[in-house]
Design an enzyme around this catalytic site. Structure first.
Site, PDB file in Angstrom:
ATOM      1  N   ARG A   6      13.190 -59.491 -46.571  1.00  0.00           N
ATOM      2  CA  ARG A   6      14.543 -59.966 -46.280  1.00  0.00           C
ATOM      3  C   ARG A   6      14.804 -61.373 -46.804  1.00  0.00           C
ATOM      4  O   ARG A   6      15.923 -61.863 -46.749  1.00  0.00           O
ATOM      5  CB  ARG A   6      14.834 -59.870 -44.774  1.00  0.00           C
ATOM      6  CG  ARG A   6      14.134 -60.885 -43.928  1.00  0.00           C
ATOM      7  CD  ARG A   6      14.502 -60.724 -42.453  1.00  0.00           C
ATOM      8  NE  ARG A   6      14.061 -61.895 -41.719  1.00  0.00           N
ATOM      9  CZ  ARG A   6      14.058 -62.004 -40.403  1.00  0.00           C
ATOM     10  NH1 ARG A   6      14.448 -60.999 -39.660  1.00  0.00           N
ATOM     11  NH2 ARG A   6      13.651 -63.108 -39.829  1.00  0.00           N
ATOM     12  N   GLY A  32      13.857 -51.943 -40.209  1.00  0.00           N
ATOM     13  CA  GLY A  32      14.881 -50.978 -39.812  1.00  0.00           C
ATOM     14  C   GLY A  32      14.518 -50.388 -38.467  1.00  0.00           C
ATOM     15  O   GLY A  32      13.851 -49.370 -38.390  1.00  0.00           O
ATOM     16  N   ARG A  33      14.954 -51.042 -37.425  1.00  0.00           N
ATOM     17  CA  ARG A  33      14.510 -50.704 -36.089  1.00  0.00           C
ATOM     18  C   ARG A  33      15.055 -49.338 -35.652  1.00  0.00           C
ATOM     19  O   ARG A  33      14.325 -48.463 -35.206  1.00  0.00           O
ATOM     20  CB  ARG A  33      15.020 -51.782 -35.141  1.00  0.00           C
ATOM     21  CG  ARG A  33      14.289 -51.937 -33.872  1.00  0.00           C
ATOM     22  CD  ARG A  33      14.884 -53.117 -33.123  1.00  0.00           C
ATOM     23  NE  ARG A  33      14.609 -54.367 -33.813  1.00  0.00           N
ATOM     24  CZ  ARG A  33      13.552 -55.132 -33.542  1.00  0.00           C
ATOM     25  NH1 ARG A  33      12.689 -54.762 -32.611  1.00  0.00           N
ATOM     26  NH2 ARG A  33      13.358 -56.264 -34.175  1.00  0.00           N
ATOM     27  N   GLU A  70       9.814 -49.080 -39.738  1.00  0.00           N
ATOM     28  CA  GLU A  70       9.173 -49.579 -38.515  1.00  0.00           C
ATOM     29  C   GLU A  70       9.700 -48.842 -37.285  1.00  0.00           C
ATOM     30  O   GLU A  70       9.068 -48.821 -36.240  1.00  0.00           O
ATOM     31  CB  GLU A  70       9.399 -51.083 -38.352  1.00  0.00           C
ATOM     32  CG  GLU A  70      10.874 -51.460 -38.240  1.00  0.00           C
ATOM     33  CD  GLU A  70      11.128 -52.942 -37.943  1.00  0.00           C
ATOM     34  OE1 GLU A  70      10.208 -53.649 -37.516  1.00  0.00           O
ATOM     35  OE2 GLU A  70      12.276 -53.376 -38.158  1.00  0.00           O
ATOM     36  N   VAL A  92      20.420 -57.169 -42.652  1.00  0.00           N
ATOM     37  CA  VAL A  92      19.629 -56.417 -43.621  1.00  0.00           C
ATOM     38  C   VAL A  92      19.550 -54.947 -43.226  1.00  0.00           C
ATOM     39  O   VAL A  92      19.287 -54.089 -44.061  1.00  0.00           O
ATOM     40  CB  VAL A  92      18.197 -56.983 -43.769  1.00  0.00           C
ATOM     41  CG1 VAL A  92      18.237 -58.385 -44.352  1.00  0.00           C
ATOM     42  CG2 VAL A  92      17.442 -56.975 -42.454  1.00  0.00           C
ATOM     43  N   ASP A  93      19.798 -54.659 -41.958  1.00  0.00           N
ATOM     44  CA  ASP A  93      19.662 -53.282 -41.474  1.00  0.00           C
ATOM     45  C   ASP A  93      20.809 -52.371 -41.895  1.00  0.00           C
ATOM     46  O   ASP A  93      20.708 -51.142 -41.774  1.00  0.00           O
ATOM     47  CB  ASP A  93      19.558 -53.274 -39.940  1.00  0.00           C
ATOM     48  CG  ASP A  93      18.258 -53.870 -39.455  1.00  0.00           C
ATOM     49  OD1 ASP A  93      17.267 -53.798 -40.207  1.00  0.00           O
ATOM     50  OD2 ASP A  93      18.222 -54.396 -38.334  1.00  0.00           O
TER      51      ASP A  93
END
Lengths: 427, 427
Positions: B307, B198-199, B254, B150-151
């Site tokens: 997600r 989204g790290r 995030e 998903v990122d």
């Protein structure tokens, strides 16, 4: 301006939205406007208050005759409050006569003969007060309330437009989020907490229960405002779920509270109605579990997303929202003052319903909570009776049109009605 | 068991899901299984690892031949990881030879000749390592990676299956939540903060930007991990928005962080890959604004809902997810080892794309971040180039079937393959 058969110029109508918005409140507006447009010999112009009752008080009105039929039709699938809404509660006539006198001043200036007020509990109280100004202050107006609240806490009516769609959103989200957690639980998140709205009534939390049919299926635990929170019992149940199913999904109402009445999470601020503003019970509960059991957790707070999610609205809800708007106009034309169209359930399977007028005085300020027989004995789930009640309300899909991947919601031109008064009013 | 024309019994295939799940990872599984079923003379049985690679290591395999064609077809519209996924990173062969030897033991016992590994960055690294065991440990296996994250942070490929749907969810939610706030801002909430995943890469946050086309339209501010957070500049912009538009909608990743690299919100725990576990930047940002300006605020944290939201998936994303699964089988049958199908964009308007094989070594462990020319100069929005890139990825709707108001997602029977090994393995 058209004259009616009797030769009199038809009086104008004012529509206003009140309180928290929903995915389908504009569908009610659509019902009002389309119905009123069919009676041009009886209803003259149709105005809306900009930002609800505040627009009425400040003579800030939107002329709906400037909006195309396509735009009005589009309101049926456009979420939130297209005319602006407000949290603004009128005091009683005795307490604040000035406000009512100002309303009459504006009504008189624009020849408002019909007032349609679209809102929840507090708003039906305001609608009732305004419906009385003919008698108390000598200005004749027909006032009809139109039910709207995502909280589903209005009495008398089977359900409340706005609720079915938020219920569907929460049930779908619980189902989807639950599948996510289930697929990762072995090596990752064991506990997932979804915080939902519902200050005093747990209807939205209950809707999460529709996602699962067996004890093993999420949500495993629902925390209702109607059930006193017992920390030890709750934590024991969480542990049992993780042991039995490998994970635990919890739907928690923002209104969940301890035996002393204190909310699990209070942010300490209050809204315009004097209600405590809540938010954050999701992380509070998740953290409580981490401290007790050390499980890896995630939490989600749907907040406004849940009540504006027109993309996943319930068709039943959209149909009812439109119908109550239309009925309000018909009631007004039939000369009924101080009423609200209520939904009466005729059967659950298949779901059949009709509208009936109920006096606003029976609706105002009464909160309908989730009854005990809708909550399982352990306090953590919904009963079969609750499911029978809720299921039809999320029935059917009514997706909006899309353009370039996004819902193609309409925006009003919002043309202002020319002011006629020299005086202004401070709200 | 069928034999191929050459008389050899065809070798079996193993499919496994890895890392965080998505709304469309099962669509890739559907692509793999349906394609493999078309080549029964070349691929024997199709197995899946229960809980991903852990199932392979512990000889816990699911026999997909026991699933009906209808169930397999239903995977196309069922979110999350139907076979179970895991966050489990294999070390290098030098560091942990035992794990690879165990894999080979299981592969050999079940005659696995094809291994399809469906995951993101870390997983493509694992896939690459497994693809090398033919050379290093003498067990011949064709290993093909299938992109999923998903990122959207995998390099080489135009985008990554899973991203388009979360992007659509966030764009739709920002649009809907924005309409909600706009309609109430005069008397209620002025600031709305939506926290998204989204790290390290801000692709999901960027997708929120699709909701508005003018500066006045939400989101007014996006906080990217790629842009150092400047508190004063941010707070000044919030104030300006409330002054200019009456309200301010913020999408925050995030992964948003200060100049020293510290995340705005760190919960202090780490996941199995050693990454810091995040969550809670939404309330942190909202509180920062309240302290500075005193505005009434609300915040939402979509978390897993974003997600797993198959109900509002992007059709483009579903099509691509299915296609990469199907292509992986075709590549394997063409004898390509250590590759991954990548999406190559041919044109943006209309969106046209094709699949090309790329070496896993080029993909593994490389993170694709949002490039500077996709972010506006002030650091708070997306550019026209970014919109051109993103818009096709959320294009088209592909709703699941519904029953009783809820998506009718499929559940596997999940029949276990009989174990052949006497040994067990501790993961």
């Amino acid at each position: 301006m058209k004259k009616s058969k009797a030769g009199r110029t038809p009086r104008n109508a004012l529509y206003a939205q009140s309180g928290g918005v929903s995915a389908v409140i504009n569908a009610s507006a659509c019902g009002v406007i389309e119905a009123a447009r069919k009676h041009r010999n009886r209803i003259g112009r149709i105005y809306a208050g900009r930002d609800g009752i505040i627009g009425a008080l400040t003579e800030n009105l939107i002329d709906l005759s400037r909006e195309s039929p396509a735009t009005i039709r589009g309101l049926r699938y456009t979420p939130a409050g297209a005319f602006g809404s407000a949290r603004f509660k009128l005091k009683s006539i005795e307490q604040n006569r000035t406000e009512y006198e100002r309303l009459i001043e504006v009504f008189r200036a624009h020849d408002i003969g019909y007032f349609f007020y679209n809102g929840g509990n507090d708003s039906m109280d305001t609608a009732w007060k305004i419906s009385q100004i003919g008698g108390t202050l000598g200005y004749p107006v027909v006032c009809v309330g139109i039910p709207k609240t995502v909280d589903n806490d209005l009495p008398v009516t089977d359900c409340c437009p706005g609720f079915g769609s938020v219920a569907k959103y929460i049930a779908v989200s619980t189902l989807e989020g639950g599948l996510d957690v289930a697929s990762m639980a072995r090596t990752s998140t064991k506990v997932f907490v979804l915080e939902v709205m519902g200050r005093h009534a747990g209807w939205i939390a209950a809707a999460g229960g529709l996602a699962g049919r067996k004890p093993s299926e999420p949500p495993h635990i629902i925390l209702f405002p109607e059930v006193t929170f017992d920390k030890d019992k709750f934590l024991a149940r969480v542990k049992q779920c993780v042991s039995d199913y490998g994970y635990c999904v919890i739907v928690v109402s923002e209104g969940a509270r301890y035996a002393d009445g204190k909310f699990l999470a209070e942010s300490g601020t209050t809204d315009a109605f004097g209600h405590t503003q809540l938010g954050g019970v999701g992380p509070v509960v998740a953290n409580m579990i981490r401290e007790a059991h050390g499980y890896k957790y995630h939490w989600a707070v749907a907040d406004y997303l849940q009540r504006s999610a027109r993309h996943v609205a319930s068709k039943t809800d959209v149909d009812q929202a439109y119908a109550v708007g239309k009925a309000a106009v018909e009631y007004a034309l039939a000369g009924m003052n101080a009423v609200m169209p209520a939904i009466k359930r005729l059967s659950s399977k298949p779901y059949r319903w009709k509208l009936v007028p109920v006096p606003l005085s029976e609706v105002a300020n009464v909160e309908k909570k989730v009854p005990p027989h809708f909550i399982t004995e352990d306090g953590f789930g919904i009963t079969a009776a609750c499911r029978r009640y809720l299921e039809p309300l999320i029935g059917g899909e009514d997706p909006p049109p899309y353009r370039d991947g996004l819902p193609d919601y309409v925006r009003l031109r919002g043309t202002a009605v020319r002011r006629k008064l020299k005086t202004s009013f401070q709200v």
